[in-house]
Write a protein that holds these residues in place. Sequence first.
Motif, PDB file in Angstrom:
ATOM      1  N   PRO A   1      17.591  19.563  64.958  1.00 47.81           N
ATOM      2  CA  PRO A   1      18.225  18.424  64.092  1.00 47.81           C
ATOM      3  C   PRO A   1      19.434  19.267  63.418  1.00 47.81           C
ATOM      4  O   PRO A   1      20.494  18.466  63.494  1.00 47.81           O
ATOM      5  N   LEU A   2      19.278  20.252  62.971  1.00 49.40           N
ATOM      6  CA  LEU A   2      20.606  21.203  62.307  1.00 49.40           C
ATOM      7  C   LEU A   2      21.517  21.303  63.317  1.00 49.40           C
ATOM      8  O   LEU A   2      22.788  21.184  63.238  1.00 49.40           O
ATOM      9  N   VAL A   3      21.175  21.836  64.595  1.00 51.55           N
ATOM     10  CA  VAL A   3      22.165  21.899  65.562  1.00 51.55           C
ATOM     11  C   VAL A   3      22.864  20.678  65.907  1.00 51.55           C
ATOM     12  O   VAL A   3      24.173  20.734  66.022  1.00 51.55           O
ATOM     13  N   MET A   4      22.124  19.494  66.125  1.00 54.81           N
ATOM     14  CA  MET A   4      22.779  18.394  66.437  1.00 54.81           C
ATOM     15  C   MET A   4      23.852  17.882  65.262  1.00 54.81           C
ATOM     16  O   MET A   4      25.091  17.636  65.519  1.00 54.81           O
ATOM     17  N   ALA A   5      23.529  18.385  63.976  1.00 56.11           N
ATOM     18  CA  ALA A   5      24.694  17.942  62.951  1.00 56.11           C
ATOM     19  C   ALA A   5      25.672  18.914  63.184  1.00 56.11           C
ATOM     20  O   ALA A   5      26.738  18.416  63.065  1.00 56.11           O
ATOM     21  N   TYR A   6      25.336  20.229  63.349  1.00 58.42           N
ATOM     22  CA  TYR A   6      26.473  21.113  63.866  1.00 58.42           C
ATOM     23  C   TYR A   6      27.188  20.576  64.427  1.00 58.42           C
ATOM     24  O   TYR A   6      28.507  20.908  64.407  1.00 58.42           O
ATOM     25  N   LEU A   7      26.893  20.435  65.754  1.00 59.67           N
ATOM     26  CA  LEU A   7      27.766  19.897  66.929  1.00 59.67           C
ATOM     27  C   LEU A   7      28.559  18.512  66.605  1.00 59.67           C
ATOM     28  O   LEU A   7      29.695  18.359  66.881  1.00 59.67           O
ATOM     29  N   TRP A   8      27.792  17.843  65.770  1.00 56.63           N
ATOM     30  CA  TRP A   8      28.449  16.450  65.418  1.00 56.63           C
ATOM     31  C   TRP A   8      29.680  16.797  64.587  1.00 56.63           C
ATOM     32  O   TRP A   8      30.602  16.244  64.444  1.00 56.63           O
ATOM     33  N   LEU A   9      29.365  17.535  63.472  1.00 54.68           N
ATOM     34  CA  LEU A   9      30.316  18.122  62.492  1.00 54.68           C
ATOM     35  C   LEU A   9      31.700  18.540  63.247  1.00 54.68           C
ATOM     36  O   LEU A   9      32.692  18.342  62.989  1.00 54.68           O
ATOM     37  N   GLY A  10      31.403  19.324  64.114  1.00 56.34           N
ATOM     38  CA  GLY A  10      32.555  19.917  65.003  1.00 56.34           C
ATOM     39  C   GLY A  10      33.484  18.803  65.817  1.00 56.34           C
ATOM     40  O   GLY A  10      34.566  18.775  65.609  1.00 56.34           O
ATOM     41  N   ALA A  11      32.535  17.901  66.304  1.00 57.06           N
ATOM     42  CA  ALA A  11      33.212  16.590  66.947  1.00 57.06           C
ATOM     43  C   ALA A  11      34.138  15.724  66.126  1.00 57.06           C
ATOM     44  O   ALA A  11      35.230  15.431  66.264  1.00 57.06           O
ATOM     45  N   LEU A  12      33.466  15.634  64.619  1.00 56.40           N
ATOM     46  CA  LEU A  12      34.104  15.044  63.602  1.00 56.40           C
ATOM     47  C   LEU A  12      35.355  15.584  63.430  1.00 56.40           C
ATOM     48  O   LEU A  12      36.533  15.229  63.156  1.00 56.40           O
TER      49      LEU A  12
END
Length: 194
Positions: free
Chosen positions: A173-184
């Motif tokens: 879950p944290l990795v998904m958030a990390y990757l999503w924040l990078g895309a944002l």
Amino acid sequence: MAGLFESAGGGSAAIALDELEASILRSLEVQMLELIGPGPGGDTSDPLAALFAEGPSEAPADPALARLFPDAYGDPEKPDDAETAETREAAREFRRYTELDLRARKREDALQVVRALDGLGGEGGVLKLAAADCLRWLGALNDLRLTLGVRLEVAEEDEQGLYDLPDTDERKPLVMAYLWLGALQESLLEAIAD
């Protein structure tokens, strides 16, 4: 999660967030506010005292805070004993006079994101950011991503491996958030450049 920023012209941007995306982003920013805190001596209601307040002289013990508030002098790759006493003293002195302002700016960036998300009324919707707000959002997204990167112990050369984590990994879950924040972050940079 597919909500990414798009150009709204003139350095402004817009993003369509569903309720879950807005909730996750808001939660992460609230946690960031708790992590940053007011800082030593930074919680004063007297504006004159705040102007002359001195911050801490030592780097934070928490690795995430140390990443958000790094030493201005010295090489982070070298152990302390390899640095000169003069360099360490310069870093302490610089921190003493700048960290409180940096904390305040990071708090304001995070608060701007929370307020904007609160404007959606707890639901999803299209969020439009003025050009000045885009810069605050970039700062807030960067702070979140740096913090998650430290917590996940992400190294630049290991980032590709994050995509291959199995669903059973507790970090997922944290990795998904990390990757999503990078895309944002990337989409916001592209949006304001248009």
